[in-house]
Design an enzyme around this catalytic site. Structure first.
Site, PDB file in Angstrom:
ATOM      1  N   CYS A  65       0.841  -1.201   0.000  1.00 52.81           N
ATOM      2  CA  CYS A  65       0.000   0.000   0.000  1.00 52.81           C
ATOM      3  C   CYS A  65       0.873   1.247   0.000  1.00 52.81           C
ATOM      4  O   CYS A  65       1.875   1.323   0.724  1.00 52.81           O
ATOM      5  CB  CYS A  65      -0.910   0.008   1.225  1.00 52.81           C
ATOM      6  SG  CYS A  65      -1.962   1.477   1.357  1.00 52.81           S
ATOM      7  N   CYS A  71      -0.019   5.870   7.336  1.00 47.80           N
ATOM      8  CA  CYS A  71      -1.323   5.506   7.889  1.00 47.80           C
ATOM      9  C   CYS A  71      -1.144   4.636   9.120  1.00 47.80           C
ATOM     10  O   CYS A  71      -0.332   3.700   9.127  1.00 47.80           O
ATOM     11  CB  CYS A  71      -2.138   4.763   6.829  1.00 47.80           C
ATOM     12  SG  CYS A  71      -3.746   4.188   7.416  1.00 47.80           S
ATOM     13  N   CYS A  74      -2.064   0.084   9.411  1.00 46.92           N
ATOM     14  CA  CYS A  74      -1.229  -1.111   9.208  1.00 46.92           C
ATOM     15  C   CYS A  74       0.207  -0.796   9.604  1.00 46.92           C
ATOM     16  O   CYS A  74       0.713   0.288   9.305  1.00 46.92           O
ATOM     17  CB  CYS A  74      -1.218  -1.531   7.738  1.00 46.92           C
ATOM     18  SG  CYS A  74      -2.816  -2.038   7.075  1.00 46.92           S
ATOM     19  N   GLN A 248     -18.143  -9.741  12.869  1.00 51.03           N
ATOM     20  CA  GLN A 248     -16.782 -10.214  12.653  1.00 51.03           C
ATOM     21  C   GLN A 248     -16.202  -9.453  11.464  1.00 51.03           C
ATOM     22  O   GLN A 248     -16.880  -9.231  10.458  1.00 51.03           O
ATOM     23  CB  GLN A 248     -16.764 -11.720  12.400  1.00 51.03           C
ATOM     24  CG  GLN A 248     -17.248 -12.549  13.584  1.00 51.03           C
ATOM     25  CD  GLN A 248     -16.344 -12.421  14.807  1.00 51.03           C
ATOM     26  OE1 GLN A 248     -15.175 -12.052  14.699  1.00 51.03           O
ATOM     27  NE2 GLN A 248     -16.891 -12.723  15.981  1.00 51.03           N
ATOM     28  N   PHE A 275     -22.361 -14.249  25.230  1.00 50.83           N
ATOM     29  CA  PHE A 275     -21.957 -13.065  24.452  1.00 50.83           C
ATOM     30  C   PHE A 275     -22.297 -13.320  22.982  1.00 50.83           C
ATOM     31  O   PHE A 275     -21.476 -13.126  22.088  1.00 50.83           O
ATOM     32  CB  PHE A 275     -20.468 -12.766  24.620  1.00 50.83           C
ATOM     33  CG  PHE A 275     -19.997 -12.681  26.046  1.00 50.83           C
ATOM     34  CD1 PHE A 275     -20.091 -11.500  26.763  1.00 50.83           C
ATOM     35  CD2 PHE A 275     -19.445 -13.793  26.682  1.00 50.83           C
ATOM     36  CE1 PHE A 275     -19.647 -11.416  28.077  1.00 50.83           C
ATOM     37  CE2 PHE A 275     -19.003 -13.728  27.990  1.00 50.83           C
ATOM     38  CZ  PHE A 275     -19.110 -12.540  28.704  1.00 50.83           C
ATOM     39  N   ASP A 347     -17.636 -15.774  23.459  1.00 51.20           N
ATOM     40  CA  ASP A 347     -16.844 -14.859  22.630  1.00 51.20           C
ATOM     41  C   ASP A 347     -17.032 -13.444  23.167  1.00 51.20           C
ATOM     42  O   ASP A 347     -17.775 -12.643  22.602  1.00 51.20           O
ATOM     43  CB  ASP A 347     -17.291 -14.955  21.167  1.00 51.20           C
ATOM     44  CG  ASP A 347     -16.470 -14.072  20.244  1.00 51.20           C
ATOM     45  OD1 ASP A 347     -15.385 -13.601  20.665  1.00 51.20           O
ATOM     46  OD2 ASP A 347     -16.901 -13.849  19.092  1.00 51.20           O
ATOM     47  N   CYS A 373     -10.577 -11.920  21.089  1.00 51.78           N
ATOM     48  CA  CYS A 373      -9.743 -11.037  20.271  1.00 51.78           C
ATOM     49  C   CYS A 373      -8.537 -10.547  21.069  1.00 51.78           C
ATOM     50  O   CYS A 373      -7.773  -9.722  20.582  1.00 51.78           O
ATOM     51  CB  CYS A 373     -10.561  -9.853  19.755  1.00 51.78           C
ATOM     52  SG  CYS A 373     -11.281  -8.836  21.064  1.00 51.78           S
TER      53      CYS A 373
END
Length: 419
Positions: A65, A71, A74, A248, A275, A347, A373
């Site tokens: 990119c 940015c 990432c 997701q 959850f 989750d 996560c």
């Protein structure tokens, strides 16, 4: 702070993806560097500014990119596929080891480029120009997005149109947030604005929604126009999504996690989905077992219920609004419900499900699928379950936030039967 540049070797990578160099003043973090590289640095406290790469690692690749390095979205595009996968796996391994858990890990399942179907943009004015994109790392400066290898092409291709919409409710100074979801019926755009007169632009926003062919637009939670109800497929169900609601991040990750949920709950007849959100896993589970979902968010449960009423060919699905942080499902409740749940999937948000894990550890539930996560909070919860008599059968890292230092984890557990 030093005004002079010096050469240092990058020894390893920190958990947020920065390279680490050892200096006379201790370790410093150097973005966009790789282990083994010799780099010229200007020291700035615990962080260092990269002046030059003197010796390049064989694992360095060209970024995909043009915004990379500026940015803040990432920071790992410079890594080879092999090193990238190893880094993600190590994030999980080290989190587990911090809790004294030495568990075998499956390979990382990585989402492809252009698969991220939800994005939160910032828009602002720069003179007569509208900027829309993500902030630079550790900065309030906005990167005006021209390309993105991460986002779904259905979003990237409409950046210009999203800017037009944002321009109608932007203040002269300040910015607005736009949560954009690529649904099956089109783009859902939820705008958040602190501009006091933003509500006066509802007619213009409504006309623009039609002209630009967006599925739905809301402003500060108020409906502007819903031309087509945004929906996503979850198993056999078609689920309406709330404006800017949680989903997701990629379809591929959702599919991978759903498959692991079904694998981990194989043979179960009565399952609690804790959850549960809008029923991402519930509708898959209901193809094989009865399921009851527990969730605190009213909007999520409203969508869950609408989908539940319309889908055919599934086993019974129930739900209950419940704050599982404040009032976890107790071991006794897990046993009492319809003669006992034999399977559980949970989750939770990043904080994890510690209180719930403690109750599960005391329960007679036969199989558990734990999803998170946050590898650190998952490791804490797994330790609770293992100490309570569960055995971990599989741990799978899932990477749906590609080129970032985030990773999801799915763990399959079974209660150890006493001989």
């Amino acid at each position: 702070m030093s005004d002079h540049t010096q050469n240092y070797k990058i020894s390893h990578m920190a958990h947020k993806g920065d390279g680490v160099a050892v200096t006379p003043n201790g370790e410093v973090y150097v973005p966009f560097t790789l282990p083994g590289e010799v780099v010229s640095l200007k020291l700035e406290g615990k962080r260092a500014r990269l002046e030059q790469i003197v010796s390049t690692s064989d694992a360095r690749v060209a970024p995909v990119c043009g915004h990379f390095g500026v940015c803040g979205g990432c920071n790992l595009q410079h890594m080879s596929d092999e090193l990238y996968s190893e880094f993600k796996q190590n994030l999980v391994r080290e989190a587990l080891l911090d809790r004294g858990l030495e568990l075998p890990l499956d390979g990382v399942q990585i989402s492809p480029r252009h698969s991220r179907r939800r994005a939160v943009f910032t828009a602002t004015r720069a003179g007569h120009k509208i900027l829309l994109g993500f902030h630079e790392a550790r900065s309030h400066k906005l990167v005006d997005l021209q390309e993105c290898p991460v986002l779904d092409k259905r979003i990237v291709s409409r950046i210009g149109d999203i800017k037009k919409l944002a321009s109608l409710c932007l203040p002269r100074k300040g910015d607005v947030k736009l949560t954009v979801i690529a649904s099956e019926t089109g783009l859902d755009i939820a705008i958040q604005s602190d501009e006091k007169t933003a509500h006066k632009r509802l007619l213009e926003l409504s006309q623009a929604t039609m002209a630009l062919n967006f599925a739905r637009v809301t402003l500060n939670g108020e409906m502007v126009l819903e031309a087509k109800q945004p929906t996503l497929a979850m198993g056999k169900a078609t689920v309406p999504i709330a404006p800017g609601g949680f989903i997701q991040a990629t379809q591929q990750a959702e599919d991978a996690m759903s498959a692991l949920v079904m694998e981990g709950l194989r043979g179960c007849k009565n399952v609690a989905d804790l959850f549960c959100g809008v029923g991402t896993f519930s509708f898959h589970i209901a193809e094989k077992a009865k399921v009851c979902g527990y969730e605190s968010d009213k909007n999520a449960l409203k969508a869950f219920d609408m989908a539940r009423r319309q889908v055919k060919g599934l086993k019974s699905i129930h739900f209950e609004q419940r704050d599982l942080f404040r009032r976890p499902l107790t071991a006794q409740e897990l046993y009492n419900f319809a003669k006992g749940f034999d399977g559980v999937v949970f989750d939770p948000p990043r904080a994890g499900a510690h209180a719930q894990a403690k109750e599960l550890a005391k329960s007679k539930v036969r199989k558990i699928v734990a999803i998170s996560c946050n590898p650190a909070s998952l490791a804490r919860d797994l330790k609770e379950l293992i100490d309570g008599g569960y055995s971990v059968k599989k741990v799978v890292p899932i990477d749906q936030f590609i080129y970032s230092a985030h990773v999801e984890v799915v763990a399959l557990l079974e209660r150890v039967t006493k001989k």
